[in-house]
Write an enzyme that holds these catalytic residues in place. Sequence first.
Site, PDB file in Angstrom:
ATOM      1  N   GLY A   1     -11.987 -70.012 -21.280  1.00  0.00           N
ATOM      2  CA  GLY A   1     -12.715 -70.696 -20.172  1.00  0.00           C
ATOM      3  C   GLY A   1     -13.344 -71.791 -20.416  1.00  0.00           C
ATOM      4  O   GLY A   1     -14.525 -72.111 -19.998  1.00  0.00           O
TER       5      GLY A   1
ATOM      6  N   GLU B   1     -18.922 -72.175 -24.163  1.00  0.00           N
ATOM      7  CA  GLU B   1     -17.994 -71.442 -23.479  1.00  0.00           C
ATOM      8  C   GLU B   1     -16.925 -70.685 -24.146  1.00  0.00           C
ATOM      9  O   GLU B   1     -16.804 -71.034 -25.174  1.00  0.00           O
ATOM     10  CB  GLU B   1     -17.133 -72.548 -22.628  1.00  0.00           C
ATOM     11  CG  GLU B   1     -17.872 -73.327 -21.588  1.00  0.00           C
ATOM     12  CD  GLU B   1     -16.971 -74.244 -21.172  1.00  0.00           C
ATOM     13  OE1 GLU B   1     -16.073 -75.168 -21.680  1.00  0.00           O
ATOM     14  OE2 GLU B   1     -16.881 -74.059 -19.579  1.00  0.00           O
TER      15      GLU B   1
ATOM     16  N   ASP C   1     -13.224 -74.696 -19.132  1.00  0.00           N
ATOM     17  CA  ASP C   1     -13.244 -75.655 -17.879  1.00  0.00           C
ATOM     18  C   ASP C   1     -14.281 -76.973 -18.018  1.00  0.00           C
ATOM     19  O   ASP C   1     -14.014 -77.952 -17.815  1.00  0.00           O
ATOM     20  CB  ASP C   1     -12.971 -74.981 -16.487  1.00  0.00           C
ATOM     21  CG  ASP C   1     -14.644 -74.046 -16.593  1.00  0.00           C
ATOM     22  OD1 ASP C   1     -14.748 -73.196 -17.488  1.00  0.00           O
ATOM     23  OD2 ASP C   1     -15.308 -74.426 -15.756  1.00  0.00           O
TER      24      ASP C   1
ATOM     25  N   LYS D   1     -30.303 -64.825 -14.011  1.00  0.00           N
ATOM     26  CA  LYS D   1     -29.827 -64.856 -12.437  1.00  0.00           C
ATOM     27  C   LYS D   1     -31.023 -64.521 -11.407  1.00  0.00           C
ATOM     28  O   LYS D   1     -30.830 -65.291 -10.371  1.00  0.00           O
ATOM     29  CB  LYS D   1     -28.636 -64.265 -12.197  1.00  0.00           C
ATOM     30  CG  LYS D   1     -27.446 -64.282 -12.877  1.00  0.00           C
ATOM     31  CD  LYS D   1     -26.608 -65.835 -12.333  1.00  0.00           C
ATOM     32  CE  LYS D   1     -25.304 -65.952 -13.027  1.00  0.00           C
ATOM     33  NZ  LYS D   1     -24.776 -67.324 -12.330  1.00  0.00           N
TER      34      LYS D   1
ATOM     35  N   SER E   1     -28.727 -64.831 -22.145  1.00  0.00           N
ATOM     36  CA  SER E   1     -28.603 -65.080 -21.073  1.00  0.00           C
ATOM     37  C   SER E   1     -28.662 -63.572 -20.218  1.00  0.00           C
ATOM     38  O   SER E   1     -29.245 -63.515 -18.904  1.00  0.00           O
ATOM     39  CB  SER E   1     -27.469 -65.871 -20.168  1.00  0.00           C
ATOM     40  OG  SER E   1     -26.278 -65.313 -20.651  1.00  0.00           O
TER      41      SER E   1
ATOM     42  N   SER F   1     -19.575 -62.316  -9.579  1.00  0.00           N
ATOM     43  CA  SER F   1     -18.789 -61.245 -10.515  1.00  0.00           C
ATOM     44  C   SER F   1     -19.795 -60.510 -11.072  1.00  0.00           C
ATOM     45  O   SER F   1     -19.337 -59.721 -12.024  1.00  0.00           O
ATOM     46  CB  SER F   1     -18.232 -62.303 -11.843  1.00  0.00           C
ATOM     47  OG  SER F   1     -19.305 -62.892 -12.574  1.00  0.00           O
TER      48      SER F   1
END
Lengths: 325, 325
Positions: free
Chosen positions: B212, B208, B214, B57, B308, B82
């Site tokens: 979750g 995923e 989506d 990030k 990640s 989050s």
Amino acid sequence: MTTTTPPVTLDDVQEAATRLKGVAHRTPVLRSRTLDALVGAEVFLKCENFQRVGAFKFRGAYNAASRLTPEQLARGIAAYSSGNHAQAVALAARELGTTAVIVMPEDAPPSKRAATEGYGAEIVTYDRYTGDRVAIAEALATERGLALIPPYEHPHVMAGQGTAALELLEETGELGALLTPVGGGGLMAGSATAAKGLHPDIRMVGVEPEAGDDTKRSLEAGRRVSIPVPKTIADGQALHTPGELTFSVNRRLVDEIVLVSDDEIREAMRFVFERLKIVVEPSGATPLAALLSGRVSALPDRIGVIVSGGNVDAERFARLCAGGV
Amino acid sequence: MTTTTPPVTLDDVQEAATRLKGVAHRTPVLRSRTLDALVGAEVFLKCENFQRVGAFKFRGAYNAASRLTPEQLARGIAAYSSGNHAQAVALAARELGTTAVIVMPEDAPPSKRAATEGYGAEIVTYDRYTGDRVAIAEALATERGLALIPPYEHPHVMAGQGTAALELLEETGELGALLTPVGGGGLMAGSATAAKGLHPDIRMVGVEPEAGDDTKRSLEAGRRVSIPVPKTIADGQALHTPGELTFSVNRRLVDEIVLVSDDEIREAMRFVFERLKIVVEPSGATPLAALLSGRVSALPDRIGVIVSGGNVDAERFARLCAGGV
């Protein structure tokens, strides 16, 4: 005054490094801004937890095994070990196309036993609190004609183990101090030989668990002393007396021994887990514990640390973080 | 037929890489013989758990913040997150000499909150199950005149996040497939842009958590669909719908989405802990979970994985290994 030839020299360590090229990993040297800020110095971590079998022990085991004659290799190798040396000898044997028999305490961590068997070794167990592992292994070696590779008490083992320090110094250049865990003393003997051979002024600091201070006591007494088999979470350092060969090197080259408590070791393991994102076993965390708890005085600006191994399973790590063993 | 300009291009990712040089870490690419043997392919792990703030990030947050005007930087930055993006924006603000206000769910892991405060950011909390974090952050930004840096829904954020894949491919050369976790979709959008820009035939596989899914559902529907806020241990992927910009990229460039269960994620975290000696958080472990559980079919010979992030504290790691959350 007599001058004796040391059992291991800088040349021996350099020759071991050549033998290990392409077989052992050249492990990374990690840095951490957070760690540097807390310690107040530049800290260089030689990460032997990323070594094959998860510990520096592979360096010594392979170097020693690679020097056996074809006839010796045809008969096989034997070893005794509380854990990491077992896997190291098992893998060295496999790499050299031979077999290994390992004498291991019956309370060794299950993950270490499974890994050793995974490399194809045969395991013979004994009771760590009552049995004599050296005698058992020697009898076995004689009976079956095997070459015994001890975990530290051998010039080729010490030379191989010292290659970790050699690689670190090649990468960092001169350092003010080098911290290594001290168990039987092989890693320290090899590292000190390499480090002082390259940079005579480097300060060699050994770290032992409080309950396993046999080398500290021995250096103070000027001779090898024995303590009761220590109970400490640092299982790789739960030894009652230094090796004879390793002590002959370390009494010349070690500047000081620092002790750390089991709780300081737990805290260091948690610190590297949460901040550096690496897994370090209790013995491997003792030098970091010494730095983080302020146990080393008058720190120089640039400090090397041998992070000796990372073999701790997830369940034990959880128990240790909760204050258990 | 209309042609729209994509929100992020290979050039954008390459320019982001230039801005990040010397600020973000060039993280290591790890290999494991054990992993390769289990997967049956060469696996290259781009270890963003070793990135600053412990996650990829930072790449997106810093790239976006570095493009603000001096006037914007003088007023400060806002963000909602989050967890890892919070620390990323806080550190980016500090590096650029400004301040950050972070809107964070009140049930965010304590270690993430503490780390964010440690970088000097102000924290405003909300209830993840009832509040609308975007609305809260936008109101705050308007009220205080702050520049809002979203966690994924921004071209500069996507471009920055894609530099992880760019670095990986620079080091490995061409790969048959690249696996990345998919949450909001920024890492995937940036990575796919970089990877397919360099090697059009590379297979982009998003992963995923089952709860979750989506993005998987949205790709199947050909439009963004919403699911209830998922409960999964992969907190970085607990989102109910893909981003609009990220989805516009991912629907063009993603070849498939694979789902993994929470137990498969736990097993992958344990595997890398015990065998690779590295700490990976649940979301970061989803691609490894997909590989280790055989969820990816027809694997090519050489596979890249973006690991990640590694922000999981020791207590939560212990709970997760025991089957908890």
